[in-house]
Design a protein around this motif. Sequence first.
Motif, PDB file in Angstrom:
ATOM      1  N   ASN A  78      21.678  27.789  43.938  1.00  0.00           N
ATOM      2  CA  ASN A  78      22.632  28.874  44.145  1.00  0.00           C
ATOM      3  C   ASN A  78      23.105  28.964  45.597  1.00  0.00           C
ATOM      4  O   ASN A  78      22.470  29.598  46.435  1.00  0.00           O
ATOM      5  N   ASN A  79      24.242  28.323  45.849  1.00  0.00           N
ATOM      6  CA  ASN A  79      24.835  28.408  47.196  1.00  0.00           C
ATOM      7  C   ASN A  79      26.088  29.277  47.184  1.00  0.00           C
ATOM      8  O   ASN A  79      27.005  29.102  47.978  1.00  0.00           O
ATOM      9  N   ASN A  80      26.135  30.209  46.248  1.00  0.00           N
ATOM     10  CA  ASN A  80      27.209  31.206  46.165  1.00  0.00           C
ATOM     11  C   ASN A  80      28.581  30.629  45.876  1.00  0.00           C
ATOM     12  O   ASN A  80      29.597  31.251  46.190  1.00  0.00           O
ATOM     13  N   GLY A  81      28.651  29.426  45.314  1.00  0.00           N
ATOM     14  CA  GLY A  81      29.991  28.968  44.977  1.00  0.00           C
ATOM     15  C   GLY A  81      30.129  27.479  44.742  1.00  0.00           C
ATOM     16  O   GLY A  81      29.160  26.732  44.639  1.00  0.00           O
ATOM     17  N   VAL A  82      31.385  27.095  44.626  1.00  0.00           N
ATOM     18  CA  VAL A  82      31.783  25.711  44.417  1.00  0.00           C
ATOM     19  C   VAL A  82      31.753  25.019  45.783  1.00  0.00           C
ATOM     20  O   VAL A  82      32.513  25.411  46.684  1.00  0.00           O
ATOM     21  N   TYR A  83      30.840  24.092  45.955  1.00  0.00           N
ATOM     22  CA  TYR A  83      30.607  23.322  47.197  1.00  0.00           C
ATOM     23  C   TYR A  83      29.893  24.128  48.289  1.00  0.00           C
ATOM     24  O   TYR A  83      29.034  23.615  48.989  1.00  0.00           O
ATOM     25  N   LYS A  84      30.309  25.378  48.473  1.00  0.00           N
ATOM     26  CA  LYS A  84      29.792  26.241  49.543  1.00  0.00           C
ATOM     27  C   LYS A  84      30.095  27.680  49.147  1.00  0.00           C
ATOM     28  O   LYS A  84      30.939  27.906  48.294  1.00  0.00           O
ATOM     29  N   TRP A  99      33.402  11.004  33.897  1.00  0.00           N
ATOM     30  CA  TRP A  99      34.424  11.940  34.377  1.00  0.00           C
ATOM     31  C   TRP A  99      33.943  12.868  35.484  1.00  0.00           C
ATOM     32  O   TRP A  99      34.737  13.616  36.040  1.00  0.00           O
ATOM     33  N   GLY A 100      32.641  12.897  35.730  1.00  0.00           N
ATOM     34  CA  GLY A 100      32.133  13.904  36.658  1.00  0.00           C
ATOM     35  C   GLY A 100      32.425  15.295  36.140  1.00  0.00           C
ATOM     36  O   GLY A 100      32.850  16.183  36.873  1.00  0.00           O
ATOM     37  N   VAL A 101      32.175  15.493  34.850  1.00  0.00           N
ATOM     38  CA  VAL A 101      32.576  16.741  34.199  1.00  0.00           C
ATOM     39  C   VAL A 101      31.523  17.824  34.409  1.00  0.00           C
ATOM     40  O   VAL A 101      30.330  17.550  34.435  1.00  0.00           O
ATOM     41  N   MET A 102      31.986  19.056  34.613  1.00  0.00           N
ATOM     42  CA  MET A 102      31.074  20.199  34.634  1.00  0.00           C
ATOM     43  C   MET A 102      31.015  20.793  33.222  1.00  0.00           C
ATOM     44  O   MET A 102      32.031  20.872  32.532  1.00  0.00           O
ATOM     45  N   GLY A 103      29.840  21.226  32.809  1.00  0.00           N
ATOM     46  CA  GLY A 103      29.719  21.899  31.518  1.00  0.00           C
ATOM     47  C   GLY A 103      28.793  21.214  30.541  1.00  0.00           C
ATOM     48  O   GLY A 103      28.537  21.735  29.462  1.00  0.00           O
ATOM     49  N   GLY A 162      24.235  22.982  39.743  1.00  0.00           N
ATOM     50  CA  GLY A 162      24.994  23.767  40.710  1.00  0.00           C
ATOM     51  C   GLY A 162      25.281  25.126  40.088  1.00  0.00           C
ATOM     52  O   GLY A 162      25.328  25.255  38.859  1.00  0.00           O
ATOM     53  N   ASP A 163      25.463  26.160  40.919  1.00  0.00           N
ATOM     54  CA  ASP A 163      25.716  27.492  40.338  1.00  0.00           C
ATOM     55  C   ASP A 163      27.049  27.519  39.601  1.00  0.00           C
ATOM     56  O   ASP A 163      27.185  28.159  38.551  1.00  0.00           O
ATOM     57  N   SER A 164      28.037  26.786  40.117  1.00  0.00           N
ATOM     58  CA  SER A 164      29.301  26.691  39.394  1.00  0.00           C
ATOM     59  C   SER A 164      29.111  25.902  38.102  1.00  0.00           C
ATOM     60  O   SER A 164      29.493  26.357  37.022  1.00  0.00           O
ATOM     61  N   ALA A 165      28.485  24.755  38.205  1.00  0.00           N
ATOM     62  CA  ALA A 165      28.277  23.897  37.032  1.00  0.00           C
ATOM     63  C   ALA A 165      27.580  24.670  35.923  1.00  0.00           C
ATOM     64  O   ALA A 165      27.978  24.617  34.753  1.00  0.00           O
ATOM     65  N   PHE A 166      26.549  25.418  36.288  1.00  0.00           N
ATOM     66  CA  PHE A 166      25.774  26.162  35.291  1.00  0.00           C
ATOM     67  C   PHE A 166      26.660  27.138  34.508  1.00  0.00           C
ATOM     68  O   PHE A 166      26.517  27.314  33.296  1.00  0.00           O
ATOM     69  N   ALA A 208      28.266  19.516  42.289  1.00  0.00           N
ATOM     70  CA  ALA A 208      28.867  18.582  43.251  1.00  0.00           C
ATOM     71  C   ALA A 208      27.769  18.164  44.226  1.00  0.00           C
ATOM     72  O   ALA A 208      27.122  17.132  44.042  1.00  0.00           O
ATOM     73  N   ASN A 209      27.491  19.008  45.230  1.00  0.00           N
ATOM     74  CA  ASN A 209      26.351  18.715  46.106  1.00  0.00           C
ATOM     75  C   ASN A 209      25.051  18.706  45.316  1.00  0.00           C
ATOM     76  O   ASN A 209      24.175  17.870  45.543  1.00  0.00           O
ATOM     77  N   ALA A 210      24.957  19.652  44.385  1.00  0.00           N
ATOM     78  CA  ALA A 210      23.743  19.739  43.555  1.00  0.00           C
ATOM     79  C   ALA A 210      23.555  18.472  42.720  1.00  0.00           C
ATOM     80  O   ALA A 210      22.461  18.179  42.268  1.00  0.00           O
ATOM     81  N   LEU A 211      24.610  17.735  42.504  1.00  0.00           N
ATOM     82  CA  LEU A 211      24.524  16.458  41.781  1.00  0.00           C
ATOM     83  C   LEU A 211      24.223  15.318  42.753  1.00  0.00           C
ATOM     84  O   LEU A 211      23.280  14.553  42.571  1.00  0.00           O
TER      85      LEU A 211
END
Length: 579
Positions: free
Chosen positions: A490-496, A437-441, A463-467, A413-416
Amino acid sequence: MGTVEPQVATDAQTQVTDGFQLVIDAFKLNGIDTIYGLPGIPITDLTRRAQAAGLRVLSFRHEQSAGYAASIAGFLTQKPGICLTVSAPGFLNGLNALAHATTNCFPMILVSGSSEREIVDLQQGDYEEMDQLAIARPLAKAAFRVLHAEDIGVGVARAIRAAVSGRPGGVYLDLPAKLFAQGIDATAGKNSLIRVVDPAPRQIPAPDAVKRALDLLKNAKKPLIVLGKGAAYAQADAEIRSLIEKTGIPYLPMSMAKGLLPDAHEQCASAARSYVLPGADVVMLIGARLNWLLSHGKGKTWGGKGHKDWGAQKFVQVDISPQEADSNVRIDAPVVGDIGSCVSAMLAGIGGSWPRPPADWLNAINERKSANVAKMAETLAKNPSPMNFHSALAVVRDIVKANPDAMFVNEGANALDFTRSIVDMYKPRKRIDVGTWGVMGIGMGYCVAAAVVTKQPVIAIEGDSAFGFSGMELETVCRYNLPVCIVVMNNNGVYKGTDVDPTGRDPAPTVFVKGARYDKLIEAFGGVGVHATTPAELRKGMEEALRLRRPTLINAVIDETAGTESGRITSLNPSARKK
Ligand code: ADP
Ligand code: TZD
Ligand code: MG
């Protein structure tokens, strides 16, 4: 099941071929040289025999990644990317990528083995029973099933044509288990194959449509061109550049069109986006839809009063799909055809002379650009501790500038969002990302395909979530020893990483294990892991990865408070809007 049988069974008189061989021969005949897949009943021998026959068979840990790899291979090569899966669950795992290919207009064929028709249709409970064709159909541009070996040639030809002609998309090809072992006379089999002639025929625009568009553009006081990923796909790079430079019209690249002309080009208006969209009086879209990514061509972004109100601009739309015009707002001058032919026709219509856009429009854009670029430079120059998105991306920006041929994968998200606006691209089709779609994965699948197709090093900003959606494919990256450098922001999560469960029971839904060491994951497979807490460490890690071309994962520790909810699209998030 089965063993390698490079040579098909023969008896004394007749040469016999079989379904396995005919599928392979049909692919080879049509220049398909790579399969992205995952083996199992009934396609295990197909993967073995394809490999023995000289095709590259890239085996993944999850079909979704194989599918995303195939889809982006299609985007990069204009040939359908092939994803091969087993029946029901494997098929379903690949289906997401099929829908993704259709949505993004990428040519791809999902080839899935399936169970016995008679049993499936009577719902008698076969091994991995599922009516796959019916399920795939609404998500694909076209869907076909082949029941007889002598129809394999036609089935593959139809799938190829459907995937690449007109607006490209995802195609499903259903191959039931029984088909593979069917033997037929080898000569008859050979004669049944089709080498597809002109699979994506040029579509020449009508001269009056081209004239209508040029008249509109010529009289514009504040013209703008928007380049989309259709323009990148079309591989008409020289013509597009020439059109932009000859007309002098400022342009905005959509995410995957970045680099079609270098982002540092003087006519690039990216740094003045919020000024040019509402300000322009005539906008020419080239291979870009007026979907959510362009605020549907209306609302405040475009100078409309309310969110449904149209702005005052007129639109030219260059697109291969005749149905695309008027999807969201009026298109005053649709130009239907393939982008190469359309842009060439426009260049011919322009001839030697074209009035440059009025100076006050260009000057006003340049003023905004300079101000925004200066502001950004100031932010990027800071070196806060802990590292934040900006200080990390200042490094990535330099590395990409020094390695303009490297492929660039991006999700999060932010990482994008920060990456897209901070990291300039210099060449066409280098940036591949979450798409429509702004899809993760898509991450690791895209990395594998990008490395294999282009032979260039790959940089992935994740993003750490995306990865996490494709993380196990690190093994795939290492197994094929691909020159991929993954940076996990790696910001420890989704968005933050700062949310807490108000009841105190569990971690909040958006947070992960604090201080996770993603770099250790790649070490399990023999790759290089780097833990980076400063821009200097990040730079060293990236430089080394590119120099050595070894699979590398850099765990870039980012301030967990640095991101914003949903990145740039907070306004689409219902709960966030209420706040
Ligand atoms: P972006 O997300 O970059 O704005 P979109 O995916 O919305 O781009 O739009 C891509 C458009 O390009 C689609 O409408 C598609 O029909 C069109 N397109 C794809 N390939 C071609 C081509 N070769 N010629 C013309 N139009 C094309
Ligand atoms: N699932 C899928 C397949 N796609 C999605 N887009 C989402 C869920 C929802 N989603 C986003 O739109 S971004 C995102 C999710 C889960 C992850 C953002 O976290 P990140 O990035 O760590 O990747 P930042 O840098 O922390 O914002
Ligand atoms: Mg994150």
